[in-house]
Design a protein around this motif. Structure first.
Motif, PDB file in Angstrom:
ATOM      1  N   ILE A  48       0.749  -0.986   0.010  1.00 49.57           N
ATOM      2  CA  ILE A  48      -0.006  -0.059   0.117  1.00 49.57           C
ATOM      3  C   ILE A  48       0.748   1.235   0.094  1.00 49.57           C
ATOM      4  O   ILE A  48       0.513   2.185  -0.800  1.00 49.57           O
ATOM      5  N   TYR A  63      -7.464   4.480   1.785  1.00 46.78           N
ATOM      6  CA  TYR A  63      -8.582   3.881   2.680  1.00 46.78           C
ATOM      7  C   TYR A  63      -9.835   4.744   2.824  1.00 46.78           C
ATOM      8  O   TYR A  63     -10.642   4.376   3.337  1.00 46.78           O
ATOM      9  N   ASN A  64      -9.629   6.015   2.377  1.00 44.42           N
ATOM     10  CA  ASN A  64     -10.768   6.921   2.463  1.00 44.42           C
ATOM     11  C   ASN A  64     -11.384   7.304   1.037  1.00 44.42           C
ATOM     12  O   ASN A  64     -11.412   7.547   0.498  1.00 44.42           O
TER      13      ASN A  64
END
Length: 64
Positions: A48, A63-64
């Motif tokens: 990531i 992640y958002n």
């Protein structure tokens, strides 16, 4: 057409349109970066952190 809407829409709606466009732009950057990394080094070897760096965004934005 969104440009015409954005110019004549209430401020709140213009902000929402800009937020949507920014989200779409980030999503595309993430996917493009991930696909390039997967192609180059494989899915299992891609982190990531690498995707975020290649997309030019923070890790949290993934992640958002």
């Amino acid at each position: 057409m969104e440009d015409k809407i954005a110019k004549h829409a209430p401020k709140e709606q213009r902000i929402e349109i800009m937020d949507t466009e920014l989200a779409e732009s980030r999503r595309k950057a993430i996917l493009d970066a991930a696909m390039a990394l997967f192609d180059r080094q494989g899915y299992a070897s891609t982190t990531i952190d690498e995707v975020a760096a290649a997309a030019g965004i923070s890790k949290g934005s993934i992640y958002n």
